[in-house]
Motif scaffolding. Structure first.
Motif, PDB file in Angstrom:
ATOM      1  N   LEU A 231       0.830  -1.210   0.000  1.00 21.88           N
ATOM      2  CA  LEU A 231       0.000   0.000   0.000  1.00 21.88           C
ATOM      3  C   LEU A 231       0.865   1.261   0.000  1.00 21.88           C
ATOM      4  N   LEU A 232       2.009   1.208   0.683  1.00 24.92           N
ATOM      5  CA  LEU A 232       2.921   2.347   0.658  1.00 24.92           C
ATOM      6  C   LEU A 232       3.468   2.564  -0.751  1.00 24.92           C
ATOM      7  N   GLU A 233       3.753   1.477  -1.451  1.00 24.00           N
ATOM      8  CA  GLU A 233       4.286   1.620  -2.802  1.00 24.00           C
ATOM      9  C   GLU A 233       3.223   2.136  -3.767  1.00 24.00           C
ATOM     10  N   VAL A 234       1.963   1.857  -3.475  1.00 28.91           N
ATOM     11  CA  VAL A 234       0.885   2.458  -4.269  1.00 28.91           C
ATOM     12  C   VAL A 234       0.918   3.977  -4.131  1.00 28.91           C
ATOM     13  N   SER A 237       3.828   5.396  -5.849  1.00 28.83           N
ATOM     14  CA  SER A 237       3.571   5.388  -7.286  1.00 28.83           C
ATOM     15  C   SER A 237       2.768   6.622  -7.693  1.00 28.83           C
ATOM     16  N   ARG A 238       1.778   6.972  -6.893  1.00 31.34           N
ATOM     17  CA  ARG A 238       0.987   8.184  -7.186  1.00 31.34           C
ATOM     18  C   ARG A 238       1.877   9.420  -7.123  1.00 31.34           C
ATOM     19  N   GLU A 239       2.747   9.451  -6.105  1.00 35.08           N
ATOM     20  CA  GLU A 239       3.658  10.585  -5.943  1.00 35.08           C
ATOM     21  C   GLU A 239       4.597  10.691  -7.147  1.00 35.08           C
ATOM     22  N   ALA A 251       6.711   0.997 -12.184  1.00 29.30           N
ATOM     23  CA  ALA A 251       7.546  -0.012 -11.515  1.00 29.30           C
ATOM     24  C   ALA A 251       7.102  -0.221 -10.073  1.00 29.30           C
ATOM     25  N   LEU A 252       6.799   0.852  -9.374  1.00 31.43           N
ATOM     26  CA  LEU A 252       6.328   0.738  -7.993  1.00 31.43           C
ATOM     27  C   LEU A 252       4.977   0.035  -7.927  1.00 31.43           C
ATOM     28  N   ALA A 253       4.090   0.325  -8.876  1.00 30.14           N
ATOM     29  CA  ALA A 253       2.784  -0.332  -8.899  1.00 30.14           C
ATOM     30  C   ALA A 253       2.929  -1.824  -9.157  1.00 30.14           C
ATOM     31  N   ARG A 254       3.858  -2.197 -10.061  1.00 24.57           N
ATOM     32  CA  ARG A 254       4.094  -3.630 -10.321  1.00 24.57           C
ATOM     33  C   ARG A 254       4.616  -4.338  -9.069  1.00 24.57           C
ATOM     34  N   GLU A 255       5.549  -3.686  -8.378  1.00 26.28           N
ATOM     35  CA  GLU A 255       6.101  -4.292  -7.164  1.00 26.28           C
ATOM     36  C   GLU A 255       5.020  -4.453  -6.101  1.00 26.28           C
ATOM     37  N   ALA A 256       4.157  -3.457  -5.981  1.00 26.21           N
ATOM     38  CA  ALA A 256       3.057  -3.534  -5.006  1.00 26.21           C
ATOM     39  C   ALA A 256       2.117  -4.678  -5.344  1.00 26.21           C
ATOM     40  N   PHE A 257       1.811  -4.849  -6.631  1.00 23.93           N
ATOM     41  CA  PHE A 257       0.906  -5.922  -7.049  1.00 23.93           C
ATOM     42  C   PHE A 257       1.529  -7.286  -6.793  1.00 23.93           C
ATOM     43  N   ILE A 264      -7.437  -4.478  -3.245  1.00 32.64           N
ATOM     44  CA  ILE A 264      -8.144  -3.873  -4.378  1.00 32.64           C
ATOM     45  C   ILE A 264      -7.427  -2.618  -4.869  1.00 32.64           C
ATOM     46  N   ALA A 265      -6.962  -1.781  -3.935  1.00 30.67           N
ATOM     47  CA  ALA A 265      -6.300  -0.544  -4.315  1.00 30.67           C
ATOM     48  C   ALA A 265      -5.037  -0.824  -5.128  1.00 30.67           C
ATOM     49  N   VAL A 266      -4.351  -1.919  -4.803  1.00 31.58           N
ATOM     50  CA  VAL A 266      -3.125  -2.288  -5.519  1.00 31.58           C
ATOM     51  C   VAL A 266      -3.460  -2.711  -6.953  1.00 31.58           C
ATOM     52  N   THR A 267      -4.479  -3.581  -7.097  1.00 34.56           N
ATOM     53  CA  THR A 267      -4.891  -4.030  -8.433  1.00 34.56           C
ATOM     54  C   THR A 267      -5.348  -2.857  -9.284  1.00 34.56           C
ATOM     55  N   GLN A 268      -6.164  -2.002  -8.707  1.00 36.67           N
ATOM     56  CA  GLN A 268      -6.699  -0.858  -9.443  1.00 36.67           C
ATOM     57  C   GLN A 268      -5.592   0.086  -9.904  1.00 36.67           C
TER      58      GLN A 268
END
Length: 465
Positions: A231-234, A237-239, A251-257, A264-268
């Motif tokens: 969730l922190l990496e999500v 990723s936004r930042e 890259a951060l979103a992929r690592e979080a997933f 759900i927030a990670v997948t989205q």
């Protein structure tokens, strides 16, 4: 022990008697001359005289030591008496704190300060007494004075963190928490509190460093740490996306997933970035994998957008393919019912809603059923019946905080009711809190868990979000 001493004395007495008998049987004589004086006596009498002189010498030495040490002993006794009275006052003061009697606690604290030369102990009592009496300045002074003592500095910091949070000074509380973390990074409340405060301030990288330190020291479990890190990496990723670093954001979103596909927030987040980058096929695969473990209505809209299909009938087939990833979940039936409704397939929509409703349909099911009956023109009575049932139906799944129970209209990383990070879950109602709309931005403050601390411990994340 008494029996052993008796035996020893008995043995000594026997040895003395045997020695006396031995000397009596061997009378011997001793002659001594000194400057014209002559002494004639028996050996036994001489031995007795020597023993008596030794005893007189010992008695004289003891008398001398008593005379010389008497003043110091008197002072030590007086000091010991003061310490005993001081500790008694300290004990009574702590008992008054436990009873919630601030006035009595302060009275004992003042007496303990006068009697004891240990300010660290009395400062703690003074601080707690001041808190009970609502004397914020007095409590802050006492806690600040504790920082000068290496052994009490940690307790002083805990009290100052609580004071700063109650005063609404988040920045100062964070500074104290960082100092407490440097002193004792293995203490659970320090790790959890510093983590939540950093997350509340949007310091995602610092919060991740704190989390990883907690995992290394086994303060945070590996499973919970994995979820929180995702969730922190999500958020990181936004930042990164806001700063124009699109590749880092992806890259951060992929690592979080990879860490927590069940969130759900990670997948989205990953699917949104994949769709923005023009890779709709990967977005579809991401959503299908996420749906298999954690379905959510927002993923349906994103899935349809990724497919690029606009024709209503074909969209039913696309939603059916998504629903097949988790056919037993209510969200799959509701998604198919909604798609069928939009395509004008009233019977299909009704069938999925009946499957989803079971014996006790939720509010969402009842409203969708009312819409089906209205569009199918089955009569206003049916529509009114379902709308009436919706008023008394059980609540649907929603974003609820597992820590305080607050209900949010949309997912967010930090609960705006209690300030905990990563505790919003898509779940059926349990404990209710206040309802916070997406645009609400009240000031965050941590709840108080103990007098002088004001520090929360985040709830475990054990359901989908």
């Amino acid at each position: 022990m008494t029996m052993l001493r008796t035996i020893i004395w008995f043995v000594v007495a026997i040895a003395a008697m045997l020695g006396a008998v031995w000397l009596a049987e061997r009378p011997g004589s001793v002659t001594a001359e000194f400057r014209g004086w002559r002494l004639d006596t028996s050996f036994g009498v001489l031995m007795i005289a020597v023993v008596v002189l030794i005893l007189i010498g010992i008695a004289g030495w003891l008398l001398y030591r008593w005379i010389v040490g008497a003043p110091g002993a008197l002072l030590d006794g007086w000091g010991e008496s003061r310490r005993r009275r001081g500790y008694r006052e300290l004990t009574q003061g702590l008992a008054a704190v436990a009873a919630g009697d601030g006035v009595e606690a302060q009275k004992h604290a003042r007496k303990a300060e006068q009697l004891l030369s240990e300010p660290a102990l009395t400062l703690l009592l003074s601080a707690q007494a001041a808190q009970l009496n609502g004397d914020r300045d007095g409590a802050r002074r006492a806690f600040s004075a504790m920082l000068d003592d290496d052994q009490m500095a940690f307790l002083g910091l805990r009290g100052l963190i609580g004071q700063s949070l109650r005063d609404g000074d988040q920045a100062q509380a964070l500074a104290y928490a960082e100092r407490a973390f440097r002193l004792r990074p293995q203490t659970p409340w320090v790790v959890h509190s510093l983590f939540d405060m950093q997350a509340q301030g949007g310091q995602w990288k610092a919060a991740q460093e704190t989390l990883e330190a907690g995992i290394r020291r086994k303060v945070v479990t590996a499973d919970k740490g994995r979820t929180l890190k995702a969730l922190l990496e999500v958020e990181r990723s936004r930042e990164a996306e806001r700063e124009g670093r699109a590749s880092d954001a992806l890259a951060l979103a992929r690592e979080a997933f990879g860490l927590a596909p069940e969130r759900i927030a990670v997948t989205q987040r990953l699917a949104e970035l994949q769709l923005k980058s023009g890779d709709s096929k990967k977005a579809i695969k991401t959503i299908e994998r996420g749906w298999s473990v954690a379905p959510h209505p927002d993923l349906v809209a994103l899935y349809l957008e990724s497919s690029g299909e606009t024709e209503a009938l074909k969209r039913v087939g696309i939603v059916r393919r998504l629903a097949q990833q988790n056919p037993g979940d209510i969200e799959s039936h509701l998604a198919l019912a909604q798609a069928s409704l939009e395509a004008g397939l009233w019977g299909e929509a009704r069938r999925h809603l009946e499957t989803a409703s079971g014996t006790n349909p939720s509010t969402r099911v009842c409203r969708l059923m009312a819409e089906v009956e209205e569009r199918a023109h089955t009569g206003p009575e049916k529509v009114r019946e379902w709308l009436g049932r919706a008023a008394d139906a059980p609540a649907d799944r929603a974003w609820r905080c597992t820590s305080c129970g607050a209900h949010h209209e949309a997912w967010r990383p930090v609960c705006e009711s209690c300030g905990a990070f990563g505790t919003l879950q898509w779940r059926a109602p349990g404990t209710y809190g206040q309802i916070l709309p997406p645009e609400a931005t009240p000031g965050l403050a941590l709840p108080t868990s103990s007098p002088g601390s004001g520090l929360p411990v985040p709830a475990a994340n054990n359901t989908t979000s």
